[in-house]
Scaffold this motif. Structure first.
Motif, PDB file in Angstrom:
ATOM      1  N   THR A  84      93.631   3.375 120.434  1.00  8.43           N
ATOM      2  CA  THR A  84      92.373   2.771 120.004  1.00  8.43           C
ATOM      3  C   THR A  84      92.520   1.259 120.010  1.00  8.43           C
ATOM      4  O   THR A  84      93.369   0.696 119.314  1.00  8.43           O
ATOM      5  CB  THR A  84      91.979   3.252 118.597  1.00  8.43           C
ATOM      6  N   LEU A  85      91.698   0.614 120.826  1.00  7.89           N
ATOM      7  CA  LEU A  85      91.749  -0.839 120.951  1.00  7.89           C
ATOM      8  C   LEU A  85      90.869  -1.509 119.897  1.00  7.89           C
ATOM      9  O   LEU A  85      91.240  -2.521 119.301  1.00  7.89           O
ATOM     10  CB  LEU A  85      91.286  -1.246 122.352  1.00  7.89           C
ATOM     11  N   LYS A  86      89.679  -0.937 119.664  1.00  9.24           N
ATOM     12  CA  LYS A  86      88.765  -1.484 118.669  1.00  9.24           C
ATOM     13  C   LYS A  86      87.842  -0.373 118.189  1.00  9.24           C
ATOM     14  O   LYS A  86      87.346   0.417 118.987  1.00  9.24           O
ATOM     15  CB  LYS A  86      87.929  -2.621 119.257  1.00  9.24           C
ATOM     16  N   ARG A  87      87.594  -0.332 116.904  1.00 10.29           N
ATOM     17  CA  ARG A  87      86.635   0.611 116.329  1.00 10.29           C
ATOM     18  C   ARG A  87      85.565  -0.181 115.595  1.00 10.29           C
ATOM     19  O   ARG A  87      85.844  -0.841 114.581  1.00 10.29           O
ATOM     20  CB  ARG A  87      87.327   1.597 115.385  1.00 10.29           C
ATOM     21  N   GLY A  88      84.341  -0.177 116.118  1.00 13.78           N
ATOM     22  CA  GLY A  88      83.242  -0.916 115.521  1.00 13.78           C
ATOM     23  C   GLY A  88      82.195   0.017 114.945  1.00 13.78           C
ATOM     24  O   GLY A  88      82.378   1.227 114.856  1.00 13.78           O
ATOM     25  N   ARG A  89      81.056  -0.554 114.535  1.00 10.31           N
ATOM     26  CA  ARG A  89      79.996   0.243 113.935  1.00 10.31           C
ATOM     27  C   ARG A  89      79.314   1.131 114.963  1.00 10.31           C
ATOM     28  O   ARG A  89      78.945   2.272 114.667  1.00 10.31           O
ATOM     29  CB  ARG A  89      78.963  -0.671 113.274  1.00 10.31           C
ATOM     30  N   ALA A  90      79.111   0.626 116.181  1.00 10.99           N
ATOM     31  CA  ALA A  90      78.372   1.365 117.201  1.00 10.99           C
ATOM     32  C   ALA A  90      79.260   1.937 118.294  1.00 10.99           C
ATOM     33  O   ALA A  90      78.895   2.941 118.921  1.00 10.99           O
ATOM     34  CB  ALA A  90      77.296   0.479 117.822  1.00 10.99           C
ATOM     35  N   PHE A  91      80.417   1.328 118.527  1.00  8.56           N
ATOM     36  CA  PHE A  91      81.252   1.735 119.652  1.00  8.56           C
ATOM     37  C   PHE A  91      82.728   1.710 119.268  1.00  8.56           C
ATOM     38  O   PHE A  91      83.150   0.931 118.409  1.00  8.56           O
ATOM     39  CB  PHE A  91      81.041   0.807 120.862  1.00  8.56           C
ATOM     40  N   THR A  92      83.491   2.563 119.960  1.00  3.50           N
ATOM     41  CA  THR A  92      84.951   2.548 119.880  1.00  3.50           C
ATOM     42  C   THR A  92      85.497   2.316 121.277  1.00  3.50           C
ATOM     43  O   THR A  92      85.060   2.967 122.235  1.00  3.50           O
ATOM     44  CB  THR A  92      85.501   3.865 119.323  1.00  3.50           C
ATOM     45  N   ASN A  93      86.428   1.385 121.398  1.00  7.14           N
ATOM     46  CA  ASN A  93      87.069   1.096 122.678  1.00  7.14           C
ATOM     47  C   ASN A  93      88.470   1.694 122.693  1.00  7.14           C
ATOM     48  O   ASN A  93      89.248   1.482 121.764  1.00  7.14           O
ATOM     49  CB  ASN A  93      87.162  -0.410 122.914  1.00  7.14           C
ATOM     50  N   LEU A  94      88.763   2.428 123.768  1.00 10.39           N
ATOM     51  CA  LEU A  94      90.055   3.076 123.924  1.00 10.39           C
ATOM     52  C   LEU A  94      90.750   2.584 125.187  1.00 10.39           C
ATOM     53  O   LEU A  94      90.093   2.239 126.178  1.00 10.39           O
ATOM     54  CB  LEU A  94      89.904   4.599 124.023  1.00 10.39           C
ATOM     55  N   ILE A  95      92.072   2.594 125.163  1.00  7.50           N
ATOM     56  CA  ILE A  95      92.900   2.444 126.359  1.00  7.50           C
ATOM     57  C   ILE A  95      93.615   3.776 126.560  1.00  7.50           C
ATOM     58  O   ILE A  95      94.229   4.302 125.636  1.00  7.50           O
ATOM     59  CB  ILE A  95      93.941   1.323 126.203  1.00  7.50           C
ATOM     60  N   ALA A  96      93.514   4.343 127.763  1.00  5.92           N
ATOM     61  CA  ALA A  96      94.155   5.632 128.029  1.00  5.92           C
ATOM     62  C   ALA A  96      94.822   5.592 129.398  1.00  5.92           C
ATOM     63  O   ALA A  96      94.193   5.180 130.385  1.00  5.92           O
ATOM     64  CB  ALA A  96      93.139   6.767 127.960  1.00  5.92           C
ATOM     65  N   ASP A  97      96.071   6.032 129.463  1.00  8.07           N
ATOM     66  CA  ASP A  97      96.836   6.063 130.707  1.00  8.07           C
ATOM     67  C   ASP A  97      97.316   7.475 130.986  1.00  8.07           C
ATOM     68  O   ASP A  97      97.761   8.179 130.070  1.00  8.07           O
ATOM     69  CB  ASP A  97      98.068   5.149 130.614  1.00  8.07           C
ATOM     70  N   LEU A  98      97.227   7.880 132.238  1.00 11.07           N
ATOM     71  CA  LEU A  98      97.827   9.151 132.655  1.00 11.07           C
ATOM     72  C   LEU A  98      99.186   8.854 133.259  1.00 11.07           C
ATOM     73  O   LEU A  98      99.296   8.043 134.185  1.00 11.07           O
ATOM     74  CB  LEU A  98      96.939   9.884 133.650  1.00 11.07           C
TER      75      LEU A  98
END
Length: 322
Positions: A84-98
C-alpha cells in the motif's frame, strides 16, 4: 485446461514484511500466446491479488491500473507482492509486482476506490447526444461466429464474431482527411465455458485479445510482415475501469463482451505500435437470445473498461525461445 475464472487463481500467503503482503499461484499452461503467457492474463493475476488485498476495505474496486512488462512471464509458480503506497478518503494506491524465479516480470501501480453509482448520477450516458455508445453494429444473437487465426492456445475455450461493418471501414481510404489514418476492429467475445463469468481481473485479459494494427493492414502495406509468423508482446498496458460488472440476470450477458479497438501508429523500433481498446457489456450471449429487433439494445450497454497499450512486432521464433 482451467476455465479463465479458475485460471486466474491467487491465494494469500502471508506478509513478507510489515509493508508487503504476498499472494501465490501457478500460471496456467494454456492461457498463452505461443509459448508465452498472454500479457493480459498475467496482469489479471496481479489484479486478482490486489482485489483480494482490498476485499475488506472501503476501496474494493479497481479504478485504474498502469503496468510495465519487464520480462516475459513463464509457465511456473509466481508471487504477487502487494504494498500500500497511500490510503486516502476516496482512493487507495497500491504497488504490486509479479515475481518468478526471484525476477520481477511485471510491475504495476493501481488505484482502488468505489465504482458504486453516485446519486444523483453524474456523467454522460444515453440519451445525451455527447455520450459514447456501443460501437459494434451487429447484435450478438445474430452475429456470425468467425474463426481465430492467432497463435492462441486458449482458442478452444473462447468464441468470437468479428464486426463486419468495422472491418469494411478499413478498406476506405482516409488519406484526404485531416488527421486521417489508423485502423479499427471490433468483435463480440465470449468465454465459452458455462461456468465462466466476468470479473474485474478478467477484464485485463479481455483488453489484450484484439487484432493488432500491423495484422489489420493490407498485405501491400505490411512491409513483408506476416501476421501468422509475428508475435505482438505487450510492453505497457493501462486499464481504466468505468463501471461495475452487472449482476447475473440484470439484462446483460454473463460471459460475453463487446470489444472495440483502434490503432494509429506503427514503426521503429521493433515494430512498436499503439492500441486503444474498449470493453462493453453485451445484451445477450453470442448466438443466443433475441436480436436487433429489441428496441434500444445498443444504448442499454455500458462500457466496463478502456485500455491503452504499447506493443512490439517480433518474429514468433523469439516467442518460441522464451
Amino acid at each position: 485446461m482451467a476455465p479463465l475464472v479458475k485460471a486466474i487463481s491467487v491465494g494469500y500467503d502471508g506478509p513478507l514484511n510489515a509493508d508487503t503482503k504476498i499472494y501465490r499461484g501457478d500460471v496456467d499452461p494454456e492461457w498463452t500466446v505461443g509459448h508465452v503467457p498472454n500479457g493480459g492474463y498475467i496482469l489479471a493475476l496481479v489484479i486478482e491479488a490486489c482485489v483480494q488485498h482490498q476485499a475488506h476495505t472501503a476501496h474494493r474496486d479497481p479504478i485504474h491500473v498502469t503496468s510495465h512488462f519487464l520480462h516475459a512471464a513463464s509457465i511456473a509458480p509466481f508471487q504477487v507482492r502487494v504494498r500500500t503506497l497511500k490510503r486516502g478518503r476516496a482512493f487507495t494506491n497500491l504497488i504490486a509486482d509479479l515475481v518468478q524465479q526471484d525476477r520481477t516480470r511485471i510491475t504495476t501501480h493501481m488505484i482502488f476506490g468505489s465504482l458504486a453509482p453516485e446519486v444523483p448520477p453524474l456523467g454522460l450516458s444515453p440519451p445525451s447526444p455527447y455520450a459514447r455508445r456501443l460501437p459494434l453494429h451487429v447484435h450478438p444473437a445474430t452475429a456470425v461466429e468467425t474463426p481465430m487465426v492467432r497463435p492462441w492456445r486458449f482458442k478452444p475455450h473462447v468464441n468470437w464474431a468479428r464486426d463486419p461493418v468495422l472491418r469494411a471501414q478499413n478498406h476506405r481510404t482516409r488519406a484526404t482527411l485531416a488527421g486521417g489514418g489508423g485502423l479499427v476492429w471490433g468483435a463480440w467475445f465470449q468465454l465459452a465455458g458455462a461456468e465462466e463469468r466476468l470479473t474485474p481481473a478478467s477484464l485485463a485479459f479481455l483488453a489484450d485479445v484484439f487484432i493488432n494494427l500491423p495484422a489489420l493492414l493490407p498485405r501491400s502495406a505490411r512491409g513483408g510482415l506476416v501476421p501468422s509468423d509475428t508475435w505482438f508482446p505487450t510492453m505497457t498496458l493501462a486499464l481504466e475501469f468505468k463501471a461495475p460488472i452487472p449482476r447475473r440476470g440484470a439484462g446483460h450477458a454473463a460471459r460475453t463482451v463487446g470489444l472495440y479497438s483502434r490503432g494509429t501508429f506503427w514503426g521503429a523500433p521493433q515494430g512498436r505500435h499503439d492500441a486503444y481498446v474498449e470493453i462493453w457489456t453485451a445484451p445477450a450471449e453470442l448466438g443466443q437470445g433475441q436480436g436487433a429487433e429489441v428496441p434500444g439494445w445498443r444504448d442499454a450497454q455500458v462500457c466496463l473498461a478502456t485500455a491503452t497499450q504499447m506493443a512490439l512486432s517480433l518474429p514468433m521464433e523469439v516467442n518460441a525461445k522464451l
